[in-house]
Design an enzyme around this catalytic site. Structure first.
Site, PDB file in Angstrom:
ATOM      1  N   LYS A 195       2.228  -1.399 -21.693  1.00 41.52           N
ATOM      2  CA  LYS A 195       2.033  -0.151 -20.953  1.00 41.52           C
ATOM      3  C   LYS A 195       3.383   0.529 -20.660  1.00 41.52           C
ATOM      4  O   LYS A 195       3.533   1.740 -20.825  1.00 41.52           O
ATOM      5  CB  LYS A 195       1.280  -0.443 -19.654  1.00 41.52           C
ATOM      6  CG  LYS A 195       1.258   0.668 -18.635  1.00 41.52           C
ATOM      7  CD  LYS A 195       0.518   1.909 -19.104  1.00 41.52           C
ATOM      8  CE  LYS A 195       0.561   2.992 -18.022  1.00 41.52           C
ATOM      9  NZ  LYS A 195       0.103   4.290 -18.520  1.00 41.52           N
ATOM     10  N   LYS A 233       8.686   6.062 -11.731  1.00 43.90           N
ATOM     11  CA  LYS A 233       8.442   4.628 -11.456  1.00 43.90           C
ATOM     12  C   LYS A 233       8.270   3.857 -12.766  1.00 43.90           C
ATOM     13  O   LYS A 233       8.851   2.796 -12.974  1.00 43.90           O
ATOM     14  CB  LYS A 233       7.195   4.472 -10.592  1.00 43.90           C
ATOM     15  CG  LYS A 233       6.697   3.031 -10.462  1.00 43.90           C
ATOM     16  CD  LYS A 233       5.192   2.930 -10.249  1.00 43.90           C
ATOM     17  CE  LYS A 233       4.380   3.507 -11.350  1.00 43.90           C
ATOM     18  NZ  LYS A 233       2.932   3.274 -11.286  1.00 43.90           N
TER      19      LYS A 233
HETATM   20  P1  NAD Z   1      -2.808   8.670  -7.269  1.00 43.47           P
HETATM   21  O1  NAD Z   1      -1.633   8.697  -6.361  1.00 43.47           O
HETATM   22  O2  NAD Z   1      -3.511   9.927  -7.611  1.00 43.47           O
HETATM   23  O3  NAD Z   1      -3.924   7.646  -6.663  1.00 43.47           O
HETATM   24  C1  NAD Z   1      -3.614   6.466  -5.996  1.00 43.47           C
HETATM   25  C2  NAD Z   1      -4.628   6.277  -4.862  1.00 43.47           C
HETATM   26  O4  NAD Z   1      -4.326   5.050  -4.185  1.00 43.47           O
HETATM   27  C3  NAD Z   1      -4.560   7.386  -3.797  1.00 43.47           C
HETATM   28  O5  NAD Z   1      -5.842   7.947  -3.581  1.00 43.47           O
HETATM   29  C4  NAD Z   1      -4.035   6.674  -2.563  1.00 43.47           C
HETATM   30  O6  NAD Z   1      -4.529   7.218  -1.327  1.00 43.47           O
HETATM   31  C5  NAD Z   1      -4.532   5.264  -2.800  1.00 43.47           C
HETATM   32  N1  NAD Z   1      -3.786   4.270  -2.032  1.00 43.47           N
HETATM   33  C6  NAD Z   1      -2.455   4.152  -1.914  1.00 43.47           C
HETATM   34  N2  NAD Z   1      -2.158   3.111  -1.121  1.00 43.47           N
HETATM   35  C7  NAD Z   1      -3.327   2.542  -0.747  1.00 43.47           C
HETATM   36  C8  NAD Z   1      -3.672   1.432   0.063  1.00 43.47           C
HETATM   37  N3  NAD Z   1      -2.722   0.698   0.644  1.00 43.47           N
HETATM   38  N4  NAD Z   1      -4.980   1.137   0.227  1.00 43.47           N
HETATM   39  C9  NAD Z   1      -5.944   1.888  -0.352  1.00 43.47           C
HETATM   40  N5  NAD Z   1      -5.674   2.976  -1.130  1.00 43.47           N
HETATM   41  C10 NAD Z   1      -4.382   3.286  -1.324  1.00 43.47           C
HETATM   42  O7  NAD Z   1      -2.326   7.902  -8.589  1.00 43.47           O
HETATM   43  P2  NAD Z   1      -2.998   7.953 -10.054  1.00 43.47           P
HETATM   44  O8  NAD Z   1      -2.374   9.058 -10.824  1.00 43.47           O
HETATM   45  O9  NAD Z   1      -4.466   7.851  -9.911  1.00 43.47           O
HETATM   46  O10 NAD Z   1      -2.413   6.577 -10.660  1.00 43.47           O
HETATM   47  C11 NAD Z   1      -2.899   5.291 -10.250  1.00 43.47           C
HETATM   48  C12 NAD Z   1      -2.223   4.238 -11.120  1.00 43.47           C
HETATM   49  O11 NAD Z   1      -2.543   4.466 -12.492  1.00 43.47           O
HETATM   50  C13 NAD Z   1      -0.691   4.259 -11.036  1.00 43.47           C
HETATM   51  O12 NAD Z   1      -0.202   2.945 -11.114  1.00 43.47           O
HETATM   52  C14 NAD Z   1      -0.297   5.083 -12.253  1.00 43.47           C
HETATM   53  O13 NAD Z   1       1.024   4.788 -12.690  1.00 43.47           O
HETATM   54  C15 NAD Z   1      -1.357   4.685 -13.246  1.00 43.47           C
HETATM   55  N6  NAD Z   1      -1.687   5.700 -14.287  1.00 43.47           N
HETATM   56  C16 NAD Z   1      -1.763   7.032 -13.984  1.00 43.47           C
HETATM   57  C17 NAD Z   1      -2.090   7.951 -14.993  1.00 43.47           C
HETATM   58  C18 NAD Z   1      -2.193   9.440 -14.720  1.00 43.47           C
HETATM   59  O14 NAD Z   1      -2.204  10.223 -15.691  1.00 43.47           O
HETATM   60  N7  NAD Z   1      -2.300   9.900 -13.486  1.00 43.47           N
HETATM   61  C19 NAD Z   1      -2.338   7.495 -16.291  1.00 43.47           C
HETATM   62  C20 NAD Z   1      -2.288   6.121 -16.555  1.00 43.47           C
HETATM   63  C21 NAD Z   1      -1.954   5.226 -15.544  1.00 43.47           C
END
Ligand code: NAD
Length: 297
Positions: free
Chosen positions: A172, A241
């Site tokens: 990843k 990150k």
């Molecule tokens: P995001 O910030 O939109 O969502 C993360 C969610 O986690 C938020 O709703 C937040 O409130 C919640 N959260 C944070 N701390 C928390 C806690 N202690 N308890 C409960 N909930 C909590 O992020 P995202 O874009 O959805 O990405 C999520 C993961 O997937 C990340 O690791 C990111 O690197 C990965 N990712 C993102 C994408 C993308 O295009 N956005 C693509 C592939 C992978």
């Protein structure tokens, strides 16, 4: 046959559409997010509202995570009130990008409590999460992959990478440093073209018919930069990150990353200039400000 109930923690840009897909496929989903608006949105779509991480782990044997950082995954799994204290949870499927060493550490700590950690980061962006076309990378004991495969296939195409937690994370991080590098170099090249007086739309058409074609030129620029919406849906903070984790991991195992280090610096500058809520595509704005031009469709 009824589908097993699942837990889902982290209902953000990726977690929200992924948990909806699970419900559409017939799973009962117990959800929690520390953000009330994110939680309410999924509950209104039919998920079961839980008031804490532990309550999710008291209701589902398999709990899925989609959380921002390694520190947050560590806290959600292992701190007081974390998954590890749940009465029902037997398996944690982590879709977050946290790097191989963090994945291995969480895996080891959960193992002591008899909980299996499934390292399962995803790639393909928010649209991939909505449509179920993600690349789903998995490393965990083979029997758990076999058991979970049909569920993970709801998110996209699955790839089994091995038994050890962290192997999927390595792939990843490699994928993401390439994706972020594509945005960085495409920004530099297109801004150069605009400064020299070339129409960026025609320039991208040429690149996409030629050898410079990449995911930024083919998708992100036409969709989010030319119309100046800057809404790829992946936070610049998360892109930074991922690149930081990749360069650090490479250094740790003795692989110098010259280009990757430059990309990390450019993402760091983007965050400093555009702020913590910046979108991944805001990199272009930094290059534009240095060159004194704007890339417009
Ligand atoms: P995001 O910030 O939109 O969502 C993360 C969610 O986690 C938020 O709703 C937040 O409130 C919640 N959260 C944070 N701390 C928390 C806690 N202690 N308890 C409960 N909930 C909590 O992020 P995202 O874009 O959805 O990405 C999520 C993961 O997937 C990340 O690791 C990111 O690197 C990965 N990712 C993102 C994408 C993308 O295009 N956005 C693509 C592939 C992978």
């Amino acid at each position: 046959m009824s589908k097993p109930a699942l837990g889902f923690i982290g209902l953000g840009k990726m977690g929200a559409p992924m948990s909806k897909r699970l419900m559409e496929a017939g799973h009962t989903v117990y959800v929690f997010d520390r953000d009330e608006a994110a939680l309410a949105h999924i509950v209104s779509a039919g998920a079961k509202r839980m008031v804490s991480v532990k309550e999710v782990a008291d209701h589902a044997e398999t709990v899925i995570l989609s959380l921002p950082t390694p520190e947050i995954v560590d806290a959600v799994c292992l701190h007081s009130g974390g998954l590890i204290e749940g009465s029902k949870v037997k398996r944690v499927v982590d879709l977050s990008t946290i790097g191989p060493r963090a994945a291995a550490a969480v895996c080891k700590a959960l193992e002591v409590a008899g909980i299996v950690y499934v390292d399962s980061p995803v790639s393909g962006g928010v649209m991939g999460a909505v449509k179920g076309t993600l690349a789903v990378m998995v490393s965990c004991p083979r029997s758990h992959f076999d058991d979970l495969e049909s569920t993970l296939a709801i998110f996209g195409k699955t790839f089994y990478l091995g038994e050890k937690a962290g192997q999927a994370q390595t792939v990843k991080l490699a994928n993401n440093i390439m994706s972020v590098a594509a945005v960085a170099i495409t920004s530099e090249a297109v801004v150069m073209g605009v400064k020299a007086g070339v129409d960026p739309k025609i320039m991208l058409d040429v690149i996409n018919a030629g050898s410079g074609r990449n995911t930024a030129s083919a998708d992100k620029f036409p969709r989010c930069v030319l119309p100046r919406t800057f809404d790829v849906g992946f936070a610049a903070a998360l892109a930074y990150k991922d690149v930081r984790l990749c360069v650090e991991e490479a250094e740790h195992i003795g692989v110098p990353m010259v280009v990757g280090s430059a990309v990390r610096e450019l993402m760091s500058i983007t965050l400093a200039v555009c702020g913590k809520d910046a979108d991944f595509s805001d990199v272009v704005k930094v290059l534009e400000s240095w060159a004194g031009v704007e890339v417009r469709g």
